[in-house]
Design a protein around this motif. Structure first.
Motif, PDB file in Angstrom:
ATOM      1  N   MET A  12       0.856  -1.188   0.000  1.00 55.71           N
ATOM      2  CA  MET A  12       0.000   0.000   0.000  1.00 55.71           C
ATOM      3  C   MET A  12       0.892   1.238   0.000  1.00 55.71           C
ATOM      4  SD  MET A  12      -3.099   0.947   2.605  1.00 55.71           S
ATOM      5  CE  MET A  12      -3.856  -0.627   2.242  1.00 55.71           C
ATOM      6  N   ASP A  13       0.707   2.109  -1.009  1.00 54.74           N
ATOM      7  CA  ASP A  13       1.586   3.257  -1.195  1.00 54.74           C
ATOM      8  C   ASP A  13       0.812   4.551  -0.995  1.00 54.74           C
ATOM      9  OD1 ASP A  13       3.819   4.721  -1.771  1.00 54.74           O
ATOM     10  OD2 ASP A  13       3.604   4.579  -3.945  1.00 54.74           O
ATOM     11  N   VAL A  14       0.351   4.770   0.245  1.00 52.03           N
ATOM     12  CA  VAL A  14      -0.358   6.001   0.579  1.00 52.03           C
ATOM     13  C   VAL A  14       0.669   7.126   0.720  1.00 52.03           C
ATOM     14  CG1 VAL A  14      -1.751   7.154   2.338  1.00 52.03           C
ATOM     15  CG2 VAL A  14      -2.216   4.765   1.739  1.00 52.03           C
ATOM     16  N   THR A  15       0.400   8.265   0.098  1.00 47.22           N
ATOM     17  CA  THR A  15       1.352   9.369   0.115  1.00 47.22           C
ATOM     18  C   THR A  15       0.901  10.462   1.085  1.00 47.22           C
ATOM     19  OG1 THR A  15       0.282  10.643  -1.637  1.00 47.22           O
ATOM     20  CG2 THR A  15       1.819   8.909  -2.319  1.00 47.22           C
ATOM     21  N   LEU A  16       1.860  11.287   1.449  1.00 44.97           N
ATOM     22  CA  LEU A  16       1.574  12.402   2.332  1.00 44.97           C
ATOM     23  C   LEU A  16       0.642  13.409   1.660  1.00 44.97           C
ATOM     24  CD1 LEU A  16       2.167  13.778   5.046  1.00 44.97           C
ATOM     25  CD2 LEU A  16       4.183  14.821   4.008  1.00 44.97           C
ATOM     26  N   ARG A  17       0.798  13.621   0.354  1.00 46.21           N
ATOM     27  CA  ARG A  17      -0.082  14.552  -0.371  1.00 46.21           C
ATOM     28  C   ARG A  17      -1.527  14.067  -0.330  1.00 46.21           C
ATOM     29  NH1 ARG A  17       0.410  15.291  -5.700  1.00 46.21           N
ATOM     30  NH2 ARG A  17      -0.301  17.452  -5.598  1.00 46.21           N
ATOM     31  N   GLN A  18      -1.713  12.756  -0.435  1.00 46.68           N
ATOM     32  CA  GLN A  18      -3.067  12.209  -0.368  1.00 46.68           C
ATOM     33  C   GLN A  18      -3.680  12.435   1.013  1.00 46.68           C
ATOM     34  OE1 GLN A  18      -2.349   8.143  -1.408  1.00 46.68           O
ATOM     35  NE2 GLN A  18      -2.148   8.550  -3.611  1.00 46.68           N
ATOM     36  N   LEU A  19      -2.883  12.203   2.058  1.00 47.68           N
ATOM     37  CA  LEU A  19      -3.389  12.385   3.415  1.00 47.68           C
ATOM     38  C   LEU A  19      -3.730  13.848   3.689  1.00 47.68           C
ATOM     39  CD1 LEU A  19      -1.040  10.052   5.508  1.00 47.68           C
ATOM     40  CD2 LEU A  19      -3.371   9.594   4.728  1.00 47.68           C
TER      41      LEU A  19
ATOM     42  N   LEU B 188      -6.560   2.365  -0.488  1.00 48.13           N
ATOM     43  CA  LEU B 188      -7.149   1.747   0.701  1.00 48.13           C
ATOM     44  C   LEU B 188      -8.197   0.691   0.361  1.00 48.13           C
ATOM     45  CD1 LEU B 188      -7.605   4.940   2.919  1.00 48.13           C
ATOM     46  CD2 LEU B 188      -5.811   3.208   3.095  1.00 48.13           C
ATOM     47  N   GLY B 189      -8.771   0.806  -0.818  1.00 53.01           N
ATOM     48  CA  GLY B 189      -9.796  -0.157  -1.231  1.00 53.01           C
ATOM     49  C   GLY B 189     -11.140   0.076  -0.582  1.00 53.01           C
ATOM     50  N   VAL B 190     -11.388   1.315  -0.100  1.00 51.76           N
ATOM     51  CA  VAL B 190     -12.659   1.653   0.536  1.00 51.76           C
ATOM     52  C   VAL B 190     -13.066   3.060   0.096  1.00 51.76           C
ATOM     53  CG1 VAL B 190     -12.293   0.224   2.586  1.00 51.76           C
ATOM     54  CG2 VAL B 190     -11.508   2.589   2.586  1.00 51.76           C
ATOM     55  N   ARG B 191     -14.356   3.378   0.240  1.00 53.53           N
ATOM     56  CA  ARG B 191     -14.824   4.727  -0.048  1.00 53.53           C
ATOM     57  C   ARG B 191     -14.750   5.563   1.231  1.00 53.53           C
ATOM     58  NH1 ARG B 191     -17.595   7.264  -3.952  1.00 53.53           N
ATOM     59  NH2 ARG B 191     -17.843   5.340  -5.133  1.00 53.53           N
ATOM     60  N   LEU B 192     -14.054   6.691   1.128  1.00 52.39           N
ATOM     61  CA  LEU B 192     -13.901   7.593   2.256  1.00 52.39           C
ATOM     62  C   LEU B 192     -14.885   8.748   2.210  1.00 52.39           C
ATOM     63  CD1 LEU B 192      -9.986   7.841   2.295  1.00 52.39           C
ATOM     64  CD2 LEU B 192     -11.414   6.394   3.756  1.00 52.39           C
TER      65      LEU B 192
END
Length: 300
Positions: free
Chosen positions: A1-8, A45-49
């Motif tokens: 899982m490659d979550v980035t700081l810009r995404q957060l 994440l594979g989910v709707r936020l």
């Protein structure tokens, strides 16, 4: 899982403002770029936020739970970055120093006072100790830097030259040595000599033997600290020898100090630190200030 700081940060801004338009404005990006970051995060994440509609935006149940975690993560990260910036800008920090007792009562307090005037938020912790202990404290990792004389075999330490100074004879103003134009080591041998215990006397005897064939250095008194030797000299119990950085203490005891010739025996002192280990910004700044102070002294 490659979550980035810009995404957060994009998700946190959207949750905080409740609007794609306002969130994009706070991040200084386009609304389409913001939407792309949110979609990328949801895909990772594979989910709707976020539940979207033509009239409103709201966080999903998972989104609300994830927002609480995201807020804490970003807050911790921002605090960590602020802490590093404060260390870099010398707005906070601790410097741990080990120095010989004589230097700790003469040179080092002057340096600490000058450094503190420019960097009042830096905490300076001084450990005054025997000469050899100043070096061993660095080896044990109990201080950032230690100041001490040249020693062989210290392969685990970096040695930064601080000064190279000659010995001076120290005696009362009424002593016969005060009338001599040039003072030799042989002259000192004619009077009761007060010296420091251990390597101080051993190395001095070796230097005199090698450089001037002065054999048999036999102090009348051997003491642990130079302040004791100066006090005894002031009381008329003998003469002693020390380095010029201690002149302020020599004068405090009402004594005179003169360079000793034939031979001129010198001592090199270094700032020791752990090899291959970067000094904290505050300690590095203190060492730089120490060098600057030494360069400006009139005894060097």
């Amino acid at each position: 899982m490659d979550v980035t700081l810009r995404q957060l940060r994009a998700f946190a801004a959207l949750a905080r403002t409740g609007s794609f338009t306002r969130a994009a404005e706070t991040l200084h990006i386009t609304q389409s770029a913001l939407s792309g970051l949110i979609k990328e995060l949801e895909t990772q994440l594979g989910v709707r936020l976020v539940d979207r509609s033509t009239r409103r935006m709201r966080l999903s149940d998972i989104g609300r739970e994830f927002h609480a975690v995201t807020t804490q993560v970003l807050r911790d990260l921002d605090n960590a970055v602020d802490n590093i910036n404060n260390l870099k800008r010398l707005r906070r920090g601790v410097v741990r120093i080990a120095a010989p007792q004589l230097m700790s009562s003469t040179l080092i307090p002057e340096v600490i006072a000058g450094f503190h005037a420019s960097h009042p938020d830096i905490d300076i912790r001084l450990l005054d100790c025997a000469v050899e202990n100043a070096i061993s404290q660095v080896l044990r990792g109990e201080v950032d830097i230690g100041i001490g004389p040249q020693r062989e075999g210290l392969t685990e330490l970096a040695a930064d030259p601080l000064f190279d100074l000659p010995f001076m004879a120290v005696f009362p103003a009424t002593h016969p040595l005060a009338d001599k134009k040039r003072i030799r080591w042989a002259d000192l041998m004619q009077y009761p000599l007060i010296a420091l215990q251990g390597q101080f006397t051993e190395r001095l005897a070796l230097d005199l033997n090698n450089q001037a064939s002065v054999h048999g250095l036999h102090p009348t008194h051997e003491v642990a600290f130079m302040s004791t030797a100066l006090s005894m000299a002031s009381a008329g119990l003998g003469i002693t020898a020390c380095l010029p950085y201690a002149l302020s203490l020599v004068k405090l005891y009402g004594l005179q100090a003169r360079l000793i010739h034939t031979p001129e025996v010198r001592r090199k002192f270094f700032v020791y630190s752990r090899l291959h280990a970067s000094l904290p910004p505050a300690a590095e700044a203190f060492v730089n200030y120490l060098h600057q102070h030494v360069r400006q002294t009139d005894w060097k």
